[in-house]
Design a protein around this motif. Structure first.
Motif, short mmCIF file in Angstrom:
data_model
loop_
_atom_site.label_atom_id
_atom_site.label_comp_id
_atom_site.label_asym_id
_atom_site.label_seq_id
_atom_site.Cartn_x
_atom_site.Cartn_y
_atom_site.Cartn_z
N UNK A 1 0.81 -1.20 0.00
CA UNK A 1 0.00 0.00 0.00
C UNK A 1 0.85 1.25 0.00
N UNK A 2 2.18 1.08 -0.11
CA UNK A 2 3.08 2.23 -0.26
C UNK A 2 3.14 2.67 -1.71
N UNK A 3 3.63 3.87 -1.95
CA UNK A 3 3.55 4.48 -3.29
C UNK A 3 4.26 3.67 -4.35
N UNK A 4 5.44 3.07 -4.01
CA UNK A 4 6.18 2.31 -5.02
C UNK A 4 5.43 1.04 -5.41
N UNK A 5 4.86 0.35 -4.42
CA UNK A 5 4.11 -0.86 -4.76
C UNK A 5 2.81 -0.51 -5.48
N UNK A 6 2.26 0.67 -5.21
CA UNK A 6 1.06 1.12 -5.93
C UNK A 6 1.38 1.38 -7.39
N UNK B 1 2.46 -2.99 12.87
CA UNK B 1 2.66 -1.59 13.23
C UNK B 1 2.42 -0.67 12.04
N UNK B 2 1.63 -1.13 11.08
CA UNK B 2 1.41 -0.33 9.87
C UNK B 2 0.44 0.81 10.13
N UNK B 3 0.54 1.84 9.31
CA UNK B 3 -0.39 2.96 9.39
C UNK B 3 -1.78 2.49 8.95
N UNK B 4 -2.81 2.77 9.75
CA UNK B 4 -4.16 2.30 9.40
C UNK B 4 -4.65 2.82 8.06
N UNK B 5 -4.26 4.05 7.69
CA UNK B 5 -4.68 4.60 6.39
C UNK B 5 -4.14 3.76 5.23
N UNK B 6 -2.93 3.22 5.42
CA UNK B 6 -2.30 2.44 4.36
C UNK B 6 -2.97 1.06 4.25
N UNK B 7 -3.27 0.44 5.39
CA UNK B 7 -3.94 -0.85 5.36
C UNK B 7 -5.33 -0.74 4.76
N UNK B 8 -6.03 0.34 5.08
CA UNK B 8 -7.37 0.56 4.51
C UNK B 8 -7.28 0.70 2.99
N UNK B 9 -6.26 1.43 2.53
CA UNK B 9 -6.06 1.58 1.08
C UNK B 9 -5.76 0.23 0.45
N UNK B 10 -4.86 -0.52 1.06
CA UNK B 10 -4.50 -1.85 0.54
C UNK B 10 -5.72 -2.73 0.34
#
Length: 312
Positions: free
Chosen positions: A48-53, A79-88
């Motif tokens: 869910x990070x920009x490079x993998x997106x 320990x991931x950011x919840x915003x990133x997991x939700x996007x994933x």
């Protein structure tokens, strides 16, 4: 040629300007298609990070209108950011993709791993990653690493062989002249594939702007309670708490990279669009990992040591 027909010359032939982004996109798409042709069970590392997106976006372009023929794999530190997991999760559901998640938390619960003294978990991802590769028999693993990020990643080929223990030997690199990629490997070995190798952080953001790619909100400026430690702005949360003498304050920040919340710092920023981020990145003299990832500051060889053991 008819009598009244003008000859075709260089001056009258239509020309198409190929930009640097076009060339990078074309190379990456070629890599995805090569892997699909050479390997049986490829997988894309997707956090869910920009490079993998961007990597997933390129994979979709490579095989459109067919669906992406690869599974996604995320090694979740817990320990991931919840915003990133939700996007994933939203992307996986929307595109109908298959996602495998390897949980660091499971390894801590049954004693296969132990918490680090500093509370960070990025370095605990290696064992769950290798176990997932072995259990699913993935023979090619796409990663979003770029050569501009860090010295060890600058040593990687686009096709990078890992031995039967999942380890990397920087001296055992195959030549890749004329974009010829060697995917041969013995049973138990696998190949890490880096289709973004020749991209820079600035290229990534220019591409995000051009393609209008949606990202998790934390990549853009927002208010967050943070405290400063070792020159980084760490978010206040369940996995990162201020120590004595560290003052919490509300700041307008964004994240250049996302990972374990306990060791990933934010940067002061007012950029709320991809175009504004492009301006910031163009002016920056520090790489994103050097500026905001505490685990990469442990030593000059920190990343290389982890990569030798099987890290991304």
């Amino acid at each position: 040629m008819e009598a009244n027909e003008a000859p075709v010359t260089a001056a009258t032939t239509p020309t198409t300007t190929v930009t640097e982004l076009d060339a990078l996109e074309s190379e990456s798409i070629f890599v995805f298609r090569e892997v699909a042709a050479e390997f049986e069970r490829p997988v894309i590392l997707f956090s869910g990070g920009k490079d993998s997106i961007v990597m997933l976006h390129l994979a979709r372009k490579a095989f459109a209108p067919a669906p992406v023929p690869f599974t996604l794999l995320h090694v979740d530190t817990g320990h991931n950011f919840p915003e990133v997991l939700a996007y994933r999760d939203s992307v996986v559901e929307t595109l109908g993709l298959r996602l495998e998640v390897a949980q660091v938390e499971d390894y801590l619960a049954d004693g296969r791993l132990r918490e680090r003294a500093d509370g960070t978990r990025n370095q605990l991802q290696t064992v769950p990653l290798l176990d997932a590769i072995n259990s699913h028999r993935f023979d090619a693993v796409f990663g979003g690493g770029r050569r501009d990020e860090e010295r060890a990643r600058a040593k990687e080929r686009i096709f990078s062989l890992r031995d039967e223990f999942g380890q990397w030997d920087p001296r055992n690199q195959r030549p890749e002249l004329w974009s010829l990629y060697n995917g041969k490997h013995r049973p138990g070995e696998h190949v890490r594939v880096f289709p973004l190798s020749n991209w820079t952080e600035l290229d990534i953001w220019n591409y995000i702007e051009r393609e209008e790619i949606a990202l998790p909100s934390i990549y853009y400026a927002h208010e967050r309670d943070v405290f400063e430690r070792d020159g980084m702005l760490l978010a206040v949360g369940p996995y990162s708490q201020p120590r004595d003498g560290e003052t919490v304050g509300s700041r307008v920040v964004r994240y250049r990279t996302v990972g374990d919340m306990s060791c990933t710092g934010a940067v002061a920023s007012t950029a709320v669009t991809a175009a504004e981020v492009v301006v910031e990145v163009a002016a920056s003299e520090i790489t994103e990992r050097g500026a905001t990832r505490a685990d990469d500051r442990a030593s000059e060889a920190a990343m290389e040591d982890r990569k030798r053991e099987g890290y991304f």
